[in-house]
Design a protein around this motif. Sequence first.
Motif, PDB file in Angstrom:
ATOM      1  N   ARG A   1      -7.563   2.876   2.586  1.00 44.61           N
ATOM      2  CA  ARG A   1      -6.666   2.910   3.728  1.00 44.61           C
ATOM      3  C   ARG A   1      -6.119   1.520   4.023  1.00 44.61           C
ATOM      4  O   ARG A   1      -4.964   1.362   4.375  1.00 44.61           O
ATOM      5  N   SER A   2      -6.927   0.473   3.836  1.00 44.68           N
ATOM      6  CA  SER A   2      -6.447  -0.883   4.105  1.00 44.68           C
ATOM      7  C   SER A   2      -5.479  -1.366   3.030  1.00 44.68           C
ATOM      8  O   SER A   2      -4.786  -2.359   3.224  1.00 44.68           O
ATOM      9  N   CYS A   3      -5.436  -0.687   1.907  1.00 42.08           N
ATOM     10  CA  CYS A   3      -4.489  -1.054   0.842  1.00 42.08           C
ATOM     11  C   CYS A   3      -3.067  -0.599   1.165  1.00 42.08           C
ATOM     12  O   CYS A   3      -2.105  -1.139   0.646  1.00 42.08           O
ATOM     13  N   ILE A   4      -2.929   0.428   1.996  1.00 37.74           N
ATOM     14  CA  ILE A   4      -1.613   0.978   2.329  1.00 37.74           C
ATOM     15  C   ILE A   4      -1.065   0.188   3.517  1.00 37.74           C
ATOM     16  O   ILE A   4      -1.644   0.177   4.592  1.00 37.74           O
ATOM     17  N   GLN A   5       0.067  -0.455   3.301  1.00 40.20           N
ATOM     18  CA  GLN A   5       0.685  -1.262   4.345  1.00 40.20           C
ATOM     19  C   GLN A   5       2.179  -0.962   4.416  1.00 40.20           C
ATOM     20  O   GLN A   5       2.788  -0.540   3.432  1.00 40.20           O
ATOM     21  N   THR A   6       2.722  -1.196   5.589  1.00 40.19           N
ATOM     22  CA  THR A   6       4.159  -1.058   5.781  1.00 40.19           C
ATOM     23  C   THR A   6       4.772  -2.450   5.708  1.00 40.19           C
ATOM     24  O   THR A   6       4.321  -3.366   6.400  1.00 40.19           O
ATOM     25  N   VAL A   7       5.746  -2.596   4.846  1.00 41.44           N
ATOM     26  CA  VAL A   7       6.459  -3.871   4.739  1.00 41.44           C
ATOM     27  C   VAL A   7       7.876  -3.645   5.249  1.00 41.44           C
ATOM     28  O   VAL A   7       8.415  -2.540   5.169  1.00 41.44           O
ATOM     29  N   SER A   8       8.433  -4.691   5.804  1.00 38.71           N
ATOM     30  CA  SER A   8       9.786  -4.560   6.341  1.00 38.71           C
ATOM     31  C   SER A   8      10.594  -5.809   6.045  1.00 38.71           C
ATOM     32  O   SER A   8      10.045  -6.863   5.741  1.00 38.71           O
ATOM     33  N   MET A   9      11.891  -5.639   6.129  1.00 43.93           N
ATOM     34  CA  MET A   9      12.826  -6.743   5.989  1.00 43.93           C
ATOM     35  C   MET A   9      13.987  -6.481   6.936  1.00 43.93           C
ATOM     36  O   MET A   9      14.220  -5.336   7.333  1.00 43.93           O
ATOM     37  N   SER A  10      14.673  -7.525   7.330  1.00 43.69           N
ATOM     38  CA  SER A  10      15.855  -7.344   8.164  1.00 43.69           C
ATOM     39  C   SER A  10      16.880  -6.537   7.392  1.00 43.69           C
ATOM     40  O   SER A  10      17.104  -6.763   6.204  1.00 43.69           O
TER      41      SER A  10
ATOM     42  N   PRO B   1      17.988  -1.267   0.828  1.00 42.69           N
ATOM     43  CA  PRO B   1      17.806  -1.223  -0.631  1.00 42.69           C
ATOM     44  C   PRO B   1      17.019   0.022  -1.049  1.00 42.69           C
ATOM     45  O   PRO B   1      16.296   0.619  -0.243  1.00 42.69           O
ATOM     46  N   GLU B   2      17.140   0.389  -2.299  1.00 45.14           N
ATOM     47  CA  GLU B   2      16.436   1.556  -2.832  1.00 45.14           C
ATOM     48  C   GLU B   2      14.941   1.447  -2.541  1.00 45.14           C
ATOM     49  O   GLU B   2      14.342   0.392  -2.693  1.00 45.14           O
ATOM     50  N   GLY B   3      14.354   2.548  -2.118  1.00 48.70           N
ATOM     51  CA  GLY B   3      12.922   2.591  -1.826  1.00 48.70           C
ATOM     52  C   GLY B   3      12.589   2.292  -0.372  1.00 48.70           C
ATOM     53  O   GLY B   3      11.466   2.507   0.063  1.00 48.70           O
ATOM     54  N   TYR B   4      13.556   1.794   0.376  1.00 50.67           N
ATOM     55  CA  TYR B   4      13.355   1.484   1.794  1.00 50.67           C
ATOM     56  C   TYR B   4      14.026   2.549   2.649  1.00 50.67           C
ATOM     57  O   TYR B   4      14.978   3.183   2.213  1.00 50.67           O
TER      58      TYR B   4
ATOM     59  N   VAL C   1      12.273  -0.528   5.944  1.00 46.65           N
ATOM     60  CA  VAL C   1      10.813  -0.460   5.828  1.00 46.65           C
ATOM     61  C   VAL C   1      10.409   0.446   4.668  1.00 46.65           C
ATOM     62  O   VAL C   1      11.135   1.360   4.292  1.00 46.65           O
ATOM     63  N   LYS C   2       9.225   0.156   4.128  1.00 43.64           N
ATOM     64  CA  LYS C   2       8.634   1.052   3.136  1.00 43.64           C
ATOM     65  C   LYS C   2       7.123   0.875   3.180  1.00 43.64           C
ATOM     66  O   LYS C   2       6.610  -0.168   3.612  1.00 43.64           O
ATOM     67  N   THR C   3       6.425   1.882   2.727  1.00 46.53           N
ATOM     68  CA  THR C   3       4.975   1.862   2.656  1.00 46.53           C
ATOM     69  C   THR C   3       4.595   1.545   1.218  1.00 46.53           C
ATOM     70  O   THR C   3       5.125   2.150   0.282  1.00 46.53           O
ATOM     71  N   VAL C   4       3.684   0.576   1.048  1.00 41.12           N
ATOM     72  CA  VAL C   4       3.272   0.167  -0.297  1.00 41.12           C
ATOM     73  C   VAL C   4       1.751   0.087  -0.374  1.00 41.12           C
ATOM     74  O   VAL C   4       1.071  -0.115   0.625  1.00 41.12           O
ATOM     75  N   ASN C   5       1.241   0.231  -1.579  1.00 44.33           N
ATOM     76  CA  ASN C   5      -0.177   0.031  -1.855  1.00 44.33           C
ATOM     77  C   ASN C   5      -0.306  -1.407  -2.343  1.00 44.33           C
ATOM     78  O   ASN C   5       0.153  -1.742  -3.437  1.00 44.33           O
ATOM     79  N   VAL C   6      -0.906  -2.269  -1.525  1.00 42.56           N
ATOM     80  CA  VAL C   6      -0.999  -3.687  -1.869  1.00 42.56           C
ATOM     81  C   VAL C   6      -2.187  -3.988  -2.772  1.00 42.56           C
ATOM     82  O   VAL C   6      -2.335  -5.107  -3.253  1.00 42.56           O
ATOM     83  N   CYS C   7      -3.057  -3.010  -3.011  1.00 48.22           N
ATOM     84  CA  CYS C   7      -4.177  -3.184  -3.935  1.00 48.22           C
ATOM     85  C   CYS C   7      -3.676  -2.802  -5.324  1.00 48.22           C
ATOM     86  O   CYS C   7      -3.655  -1.625  -5.683  1.00 48.22           O
ATOM     87  N   GLN C   8      -3.238  -3.777  -6.063  1.00 56.47           N
ATOM     88  CA  GLN C   8      -2.583  -3.535  -7.345  1.00 56.47           C
ATOM     89  C   GLN C   8      -3.509  -2.909  -8.385  1.00 56.47           C
ATOM     90  O   GLN C   8      -3.106  -2.063  -9.148  1.00 56.47           O
TER      91      GLN C   8
END
Length: 169
Positions: free
Chosen positions: A131-140, A89-92, A111-118
């Motif tokens: 640094r802990s706000c930046i996480q890699t999220v993934s999906m199949s 999908p777009e962004g991944y 996969v994509k890298t996101v800032n989870v601290c909104q």
Amino acid sequence: MSANATPANVIAGILLAAVALPTPATASEWGCEVLLCASSSNPSWRGVPACHPPMNRLISAMKKPGFDWPICPEGGTREPGYQRYAECPEGYQVGSSRDRNGFAREGDLCVKTVNVCQDNTHGLYNFDRQRSCIQTVSMSRPLRSEPYFFDIKNDTSGQTERHWFELHK
């Protein structure tokens, strides 16, 4: 093609003409039947009764050792390509998971890298917090419903068109 001719009618007519010719059956004839049927999209080869015998023969032959894809030299193609996975999908971006032995699997993740601290409106986070706000999220990564394809050159436009198909009985 006339306005009333559907892809199914055109393919059925070509297949019937090929069968009616007084020449002996050849491997390339079967390859051309497969190419015509596989490139049918509306309906797919499943919706064209004349396509059932050559495609079912193909599916059965693929299970046997030493299988060679039937080719159609007149169609300008060889054996088809295969892409198991659809686009992310777009962004991944495409990523790979690891099996239990640590080996990477073939591009099976998106996969994509996101800032989870909104809410960082106050700017009070220290470097470690940011640094802990930046996480890699993934999906199949999604699988293609039609993973096989033929690239066929359109003689009129000169463009190459990709025709996707599947091979399930």
